[in-house]
Design a protein around this motif. Sequence first.
Motif, PDB file in Angstrom:
ATOM      1  N   ALA A 283     -15.090   4.584   1.403  1.00 37.62           N
ATOM      2  CA  ALA A 283     -15.146   3.453   2.341  1.00 37.62           C
ATOM      3  C   ALA A 283     -15.901   2.293   1.718  1.00 37.62           C
ATOM      4  CB  ALA A 283     -15.801   3.877   3.657  1.00 37.62           C
ATOM      5  N   VAL A 284     -16.995   2.588   1.016  1.00 36.01           N
ATOM      6  CA  VAL A 284     -17.738   1.539   0.312  1.00 36.01           C
ATOM      7  C   VAL A 284     -16.836   0.868  -0.714  1.00 36.01           C
ATOM      8  CG1 VAL A 284     -19.613   1.115  -1.338  1.00 36.01           C
ATOM      9  CG2 VAL A 284     -20.025   2.560   0.656  1.00 36.01           C
ATOM     10  N   GLU A 285     -16.110   1.670  -1.490  1.00 40.85           N
ATOM     11  CA  GLU A 285     -15.245   1.099  -2.528  1.00 40.85           C
ATOM     12  C   GLU A 285     -14.146   0.227  -1.931  1.00 40.85           C
ATOM     13  OE1 GLU A 285     -14.126   4.680  -4.692  1.00 40.85           O
ATOM     14  OE2 GLU A 285     -15.333   3.955  -6.355  1.00 40.85           O
TER      15      GLU A 285
ATOM     16  N   ASP B  31     -19.150  -3.949 -12.131  1.00 39.80           N
ATOM     17  CA  ASP B  31     -19.666  -2.619 -12.453  1.00 39.80           C
ATOM     18  C   ASP B  31     -19.060  -1.538 -11.578  1.00 39.80           C
ATOM     19  OD1 ASP B  31     -21.300  -3.507 -14.441  1.00 39.80           O
ATOM     20  OD2 ASP B  31     -23.136  -3.502 -13.231  1.00 39.80           O
ATOM     21  N   VAL B  32     -18.439  -1.925 -10.458  1.00 41.59           N
ATOM     22  CA  VAL B  32     -17.891  -0.941  -9.535  1.00 41.59           C
ATOM     23  C   VAL B  32     -16.719  -0.244 -10.199  1.00 41.59           C
ATOM     24  CG1 VAL B  32     -16.812  -0.603  -7.279  1.00 41.59           C
ATOM     25  CG2 VAL B  32     -18.627  -2.284  -7.558  1.00 41.59           C
ATOM     26  N   ASP B  33     -16.746   1.094 -10.214  1.00 45.45           N
ATOM     27  CA  ASP B  33     -15.692   1.886 -10.828  1.00 45.45           C
ATOM     28  C   ASP B  33     -14.473   1.890  -9.917  1.00 45.45           C
ATOM     29  OD1 ASP B  33     -14.062   3.668 -12.064  1.00 45.45           O
ATOM     30  OD2 ASP B  33     -15.427   5.383 -11.928  1.00 45.45           O
ATOM     31  N   ARG B  34     -13.494   1.059 -10.238  1.00 45.35           N
ATOM     32  CA  ARG B  34     -12.311   0.947  -9.402  1.00 45.35           C
ATOM     33  C   ARG B  34     -11.311   2.067  -9.670  1.00 45.35           C
ATOM     34  NH1 ARG B  34     -13.744  -3.442  -7.021  1.00 45.35           N
ATOM     35  NH2 ARG B  34     -14.423  -5.274  -8.101  1.00 45.35           N
ATOM     36  N   ASP B  35     -11.522   2.864 -10.718  1.00 50.42           N
ATOM     37  CA  ASP B  35     -10.589   3.944 -11.015  1.00 50.42           C
ATOM     38  C   ASP B  35     -10.524   4.944  -9.870  1.00 50.42           C
ATOM     39  OD1 ASP B  35      -9.964   2.861 -13.433  1.00 50.42           O
ATOM     40  OD2 ASP B  35     -11.324   4.143 -14.581  1.00 50.42           O
ATOM     41  N   GLN B  36     -11.666   5.252  -9.271  1.00 56.81           N
ATOM     42  CA  GLN B  36     -11.659   6.216  -8.172  1.00 56.81           C
ATOM     43  C   GLN B  36     -10.863   5.698  -6.981  1.00 56.81           C
ATOM     44  OE1 GLN B  36     -15.836   6.991  -7.561  1.00 56.81           O
ATOM     45  NE2 GLN B  36     -15.586   9.008  -8.460  1.00 56.81           N
ATOM     46  N   ILE B  37     -11.033   4.435  -6.681  1.00 57.11           N
ATOM     47  CA  ILE B  37     -10.326   3.902  -5.516  1.00 57.11           C
ATOM     48  C   ILE B  37      -8.833   3.783  -5.793  1.00 57.11           C
ATOM     49  CG2 ILE B  37     -10.501   1.430  -5.955  1.00 57.11           C
ATOM     50  CD1 ILE B  37     -11.372   1.203  -3.037  1.00 57.11           C
ATOM     51  N   LEU B  38      -8.478   3.648  -7.058  1.00 58.70           N
ATOM     52  CA  LEU B  38      -7.070   3.520  -7.405  1.00 58.70           C
ATOM     53  C   LEU B  38      -6.410   4.867  -7.666  1.00 58.70           C
ATOM     54  CD1 LEU B  38      -7.380   0.439  -9.767  1.00 58.70           C
ATOM     55  CD2 LEU B  38      -6.590   0.471  -7.404  1.00 58.70           C
ATOM     56  N   ALA B  39      -7.201   5.950  -7.616  1.00 60.25           N
ATOM     57  CA  ALA B  39      -6.671   7.287  -7.893  1.00 60.25           C
ATOM     58  C   ALA B  39      -5.953   7.824  -6.666  1.00 60.25           C
ATOM     59  CB  ALA B  39      -7.801   8.222  -8.322  1.00 60.25           C
ATOM     60  N   ILE B  40      -4.823   7.227  -6.362  1.00 63.54           N
ATOM     61  CA  ILE B  40      -4.053   7.629  -5.189  1.00 63.54           C
ATOM     62  C   ILE B  40      -3.069   8.708  -5.611  1.00 63.54           C
ATOM     63  CG2 ILE B  40      -2.498   6.829  -3.374  1.00 63.54           C
ATOM     64  CD1 ILE B  40      -5.210   5.506  -3.296  1.00 63.54           C
ATOM     65  N   SER B  41      -3.044   9.785  -4.858  1.00 67.82           N
ATOM     66  CA  SER B  41      -2.107  10.860  -5.177  1.00 67.82           C
ATOM     67  C   SER B  41      -0.725  10.503  -4.660  1.00 67.82           C
ATOM     68  CB  SER B  41      -2.593  12.160  -4.537  1.00 67.82           C
ATOM     69  OG  SER B  41      -2.519  12.057  -3.137  1.00 67.82           O
ATOM     70  N   THR B  42       0.269  11.320  -5.028  1.00 69.66           N
ATOM     71  CA  THR B  42       1.633  11.057  -4.579  1.00 69.66           C
ATOM     72  C   THR B  42       1.758  11.211  -3.067  1.00 69.66           C
ATOM     73  OG1 THR B  42       2.174  13.348  -5.045  1.00 69.66           O
ATOM     74  CG2 THR B  42       2.712  11.729  -6.746  1.00 69.66           C
ATOM     75  N   SER B  43       0.795  11.911  -2.440  1.00 69.05           N
ATOM     76  CA  SER B  43       0.836  12.057  -0.981  1.00 69.05           C
ATOM     77  C   SER B  43       0.404  10.776  -0.279  1.00 69.05           C
ATOM     78  CB  SER B  43      -0.069  13.209  -0.538  1.00 69.05           C
ATOM     79  OG  SER B  43      -1.416  12.873  -0.786  1.00 69.05           O
ATOM     80  N   GLY B  44      -0.080   9.781  -1.044  1.00 70.10           N
ATOM     81  CA  GLY B  44      -0.531   8.530  -0.447  1.00 70.10           C
ATOM     82  C   GLY B  44      -1.974   8.585   0.000  1.00 70.10           C
ATOM     83  N   LYS B  45      -2.705   9.649  -0.374  1.00 71.53           N
ATOM     84  CA  LYS B  45      -4.106   9.775   0.011  1.00 71.53           C
ATOM     85  C   LYS B  45      -4.983   9.626  -1.223  1.00 71.53           C
ATOM     86  CE  LYS B  45      -3.132  12.576   3.991  1.00 71.53           C
ATOM     87  NZ  LYS B  45      -3.286  13.821   4.676  1.00 71.53           N
ATOM     88  N   ASN B  46      -6.197   9.173  -1.012  1.00 70.85           N
ATOM     89  CA  ASN B  46      -7.132   8.992  -2.111  1.00 70.85           C
ATOM     90  C   ASN B  46      -7.582  10.353  -2.615  1.00 70.85           C
ATOM     91  OD1 ASN B  46      -9.222   8.361  -3.832  1.00 70.85           O
ATOM     92  ND2 ASN B  46     -10.259   7.002  -2.424  1.00 70.85           N
ATOM     93  N   ALA B  47      -7.227  10.670  -3.848  1.00 67.90           N
ATOM     94  CA  ALA B  47      -7.550  11.976  -4.416  1.00 67.90           C
ATOM     95  C   ALA B  47      -9.052  12.163  -4.565  1.00 67.90           C
ATOM     96  CB  ALA B  47      -6.863  12.130  -5.771  1.00 67.90           C
ATOM     97  N   ALA B  48      -9.803  11.078  -4.660  1.00 68.48           N
ATOM     98  CA  ALA B  48     -11.254  11.170  -4.849  1.00 68.48           C
ATOM     99  C   ALA B  48     -12.007  11.299  -3.535  1.00 68.48           C
ATOM    100  CB  ALA B  48     -11.762   9.942  -5.609  1.00 68.48           C
ATOM    101  N   ALA B  49     -11.334  11.053  -2.414  1.00 70.61           N
ATOM    102  CA  ALA B  49     -12.029  11.051  -1.119  1.00 70.61           C
ATOM    103  C   ALA B  49     -12.053  12.448  -0.517  1.00 70.61           C
ATOM    104  CB  ALA B  49     -11.365  10.070  -0.164  1.00 70.61           C
TER     105      ALA B  49
ATOM    106  N   VAL C  42     -20.920   2.465   7.573  1.00 74.24           N
ATOM    107  CA  VAL C  42     -20.911   1.824   6.265  1.00 74.24           C
ATOM    108  C   VAL C  42     -20.490   0.384   6.494  1.00 74.24           C
ATOM    109  CG1 VAL C  42     -19.895   1.798   3.955  1.00 74.24           C
ATOM    110  CG2 VAL C  42     -20.207   3.981   5.146  1.00 74.24           C
ATOM    111  N   GLY C  43     -21.310  -0.548   6.060  1.00 72.60           N
ATOM    112  CA  GLY C  43     -20.973  -1.956   6.221  1.00 72.60           C
ATOM    113  C   GLY C  43     -21.379  -2.753   5.000  1.00 72.60           C
ATOM    114  N   ILE C  44     -20.726  -3.876   4.811  1.00 71.02           N
ATOM    115  CA  ILE C  44     -21.081  -4.779   3.713  1.00 71.02           C
ATOM    116  C   ILE C  44     -21.198  -6.174   4.284  1.00 71.02           C
ATOM    117  CG2 ILE C  44     -20.362  -5.808   1.539  1.00 71.02           C
ATOM    118  CD1 ILE C  44     -18.994  -3.264   0.815  1.00 71.02           C
ATOM    119  N   MET C  45     -22.337  -6.807   4.015  1.00 74.72           N
ATOM    120  CA  MET C  45     -22.542  -8.180   4.462  1.00 74.72           C
ATOM    121  C   MET C  45     -23.241  -8.930   3.348  1.00 74.72           C
ATOM    122  SD  MET C  45     -24.179  -9.442   8.007  1.00 74.72           S
ATOM    123  CE  MET C  45     -23.866 -11.076   8.619  1.00 74.72           C
TER     124      MET C  45
END
Length: 198
Positions: free
Chosen positions: A111-113, A83-101, A183-186
């Motif tokens: 960070a959660v994604e 269910d996790v929307d991976r599109d946001q995490i994969l939306a990397i701009s040409t600058s190499g930074k996450n466009a959604a962050a 932010v942590g995941i366990m």
Amino acid sequence: MRTDSYNLRKNSDDYKIIPEEAERTARYIGLDERSSLRLRLLSEEMVCMLPRLLSIGSGEFYVETRGSRCELHLRITPTDMSDVDRDQILAISTSGKNAAAKGIIGKIWAAVEVMLDNQAKVAKEMPFEFYEMGMSPEYNVYQVWSLNNYRDNVRADEELRETAEWDELEKSILGKVADDVTVGIMNGVIEITVVKSF
């Protein structure tokens, strides 16, 4: 002291419980009016994260105090990792930074994604500078991204102090008021903790 735990669901009226519980806690531990307002502001910032977080599962909220140190805890249990929307995490701009962050809350969500994707071994090759700058060097059992580590790294880098990252920190309530946000995941459970000592 730990308050009762409150269950949170998507599109729920439960969101108002978070600022109300923060105010009750502030009264209980005897915070003055200014400190109570700050705790409420931090809790309202947590509410801003809920629509995105609860879109992937159910949540739980509680407050923990030790003396004048307050921790606002938000735990999210994903119903299904797909269910996790991976599109946001994969939306990397040409600058190499996450466009959604964008913004501090956006960075916390990203960070959660990344952590969710790291569990699936997807994000290892992705250059999330803000993510690496916030990672805790002493995590053993599970990954921890810390706003405090991120803030310290941005402060220490002269070039970054001239960028949007610094501007975001200066304008963000979480960035200015909270002592830390982790932010942590366990075991598949996401935990976001906002820490403030008064």
